[in-house]
Design a protein around this motif. Sequence first.
Motif, mmCIF file in Angstrom:
data_model
loop_
_atom_site.group_PDB
_atom_site.id
_atom_site.type_symbol
_atom_site.label_atom_id
_atom_site.label_comp_id
_atom_site.label_asym_id
_atom_site.label_seq_id
_atom_site.Cartn_x
_atom_site.Cartn_y
_atom_site.Cartn_z
ATOM 1 N N CYS A 142 0.824 -1.214 0.000
ATOM 2 C CA CYS A 142 0.000 0.000 0.000
ATOM 3 C C CYS A 142 0.856 1.262 0.000
ATOM 4 O O CYS A 142 0.523 2.258 -0.644
ATOM 5 C CB CYS A 142 -0.945 -0.004 1.202
ATOM 6 S SG CYS A 142 -2.363 -1.125 1.025
ATOM 7 N N LEU A 174 -6.686 0.876 -1.334
ATOM 8 C CA LEU A 174 -5.671 0.411 -0.385
ATOM 9 C C LEU A 174 -6.373 -0.462 0.656
ATOM 10 O O LEU A 174 -7.277 0.001 1.352
ATOM 11 C CB LEU A 174 -4.989 1.601 0.293
ATOM 12 C CG LEU A 174 -4.334 2.638 -0.637
ATOM 13 C CD1 LEU A 174 -3.768 3.800 0.180
ATOM 14 C CD2 LEU A 174 -3.250 1.993 -1.476
ATOM 15 N N GLY A 220 -3.324 -1.922 4.712
ATOM 16 C CA GLY A 220 -1.922 -1.614 4.466
ATOM 17 C C GLY A 220 -1.313 -0.723 5.543
ATOM 18 O O GLY A 220 -2.006 0.092 6.169
ATOM 19 N N THR A 255 -10.082 3.260 1.021
ATOM 20 C CA THR A 255 -9.284 2.598 2.056
ATOM 21 C C THR A 255 -10.182 1.604 2.788
ATOM 22 O O THR A 255 -11.285 1.947 3.213
ATOM 23 C CB THR A 255 -8.690 3.612 3.052
ATOM 24 O OG1 THR A 255 -9.718 4.509 3.495
ATOM 25 C CG2 THR A 255 -7.579 4.417 2.389
ATOM 26 N N THR A 257 -4.394 2.221 7.695
ATOM 27 C CA THR A 257 -4.695 2.442 6.271
ATOM 28 C C THR A 257 -5.480 3.732 6.084
ATOM 29 O O THR A 257 -5.286 4.471 5.103
ATOM 30 C CB THR A 257 -5.474 1.254 5.688
ATOM 31 O OG1 THR A 257 -4.822 0.039 6.057
ATOM 32 C CG2 THR A 257 -5.529 1.324 4.166
#
Length: 405
Positions: free
Chosen positions: A177, A201, A204, A341, A355
Amino acid sequence: MMYHAYQAHNDLLWPLRSFARASVPLLLDPTLGMGGHPPHRQVAAACEVMRLAEVTHRRPDWAITSVSAQGRDWPVVEEVVHSAAFGTLLRFAKPGATEQPRVLIVAPMSGHFATLLRDTVRTMLIDHDVYITDWHNARDVPLAAGRFGLDEYIEHLMQFLAVMGPGAHLMAICQPCVAALAAVALMSEDEHPATPASLTLMAGPIDCRISPTEVNKLATTKPIEWFESKLISRVPWRFRGAGRRVYPGFVQLTAFMSMNKERHVNAFRDYYVNLVEQDDEKTRATRAFYEEYMAVADLPAEFYLETVQQVFQDYALPRGELTFRGRRVDPAAIRRTALVTIEGERDDICAPGQTLAAQDLCSRLRPYMRTHYVQPGVGHYGVFSGRRWQNQIYPLVRDVIHVSG
């Protein structure tokens, strides 16, 4: 010496493992009058457990031959779109299917092969033209191919996106990510025509200062010199990457398994019992998981050490200190790429909030281009595999991709 000792141990066990593999079909062959007797099944089960516990270094097959999409079944064909020394841009083509959004899935380079994302790929194929970063085992990459660090990883992502062309989408899972966000930031700043339309993402480590997990804490207990001296080894001379410095995949696997040692011990014990009792459904599930889990890939030493130091120790990206070839990475440069996210409520590897930090870093994105979602009741792997990924997370990701084209 660590790698050489491991390989010598592996070689010594090879005759025993070969004998165990060869014995199973004989012990279960009904034509020899042996298959129905419990003692024979018990010995065969023990041999099968030994086989399943073997660490391998070969990428498993993707085994995705077809997918149901657009109201019918389509054959799936693997196509090598671009190949480099350390990774291949692999496409799962559906010949004859109508055009769908192109998505590049960025697989982790963390001790396993990209096939760990088989369920992710299979689900994404329903509504998308799917590509993936199929990273190579570093022990098979000759020294002549040069180094592969975090800069080279980011460079590969930008190169793969350029090969795919304008209008593609990017999805990064777990470790990459940071690299994916950096690649999109750099391409956005340069107004690159292949800058992705959306960036997803998933679970991550964007900012590991937030709710640090045991994995995060472990990375900060020792200086980077300790990681280099204790965990880095050279590939033995019998392999193509002979002499290359790597973080061996078997070391990463040992670390992963030690975190849940009791769970794995119980899984192999239950596997033995299910084999003896001939419970095919349960044995198939266990076998499928461990055949993938025990297939390991070595990481280039440069990439491993730079990731530990910059992502988990120095927090370079959230501090505004991450650089690419000496150039500062600025996530605020992202203005036209929709951001998604995704986090798991029970993630003990990338805790909730780590994240989400990407949303603050991409400060110039308009609110309608931002989406954040926390999936209740799932850990790390449940974010990108299993029923909740398929039924709850995937529809959200799909919808953002389809409106961002």
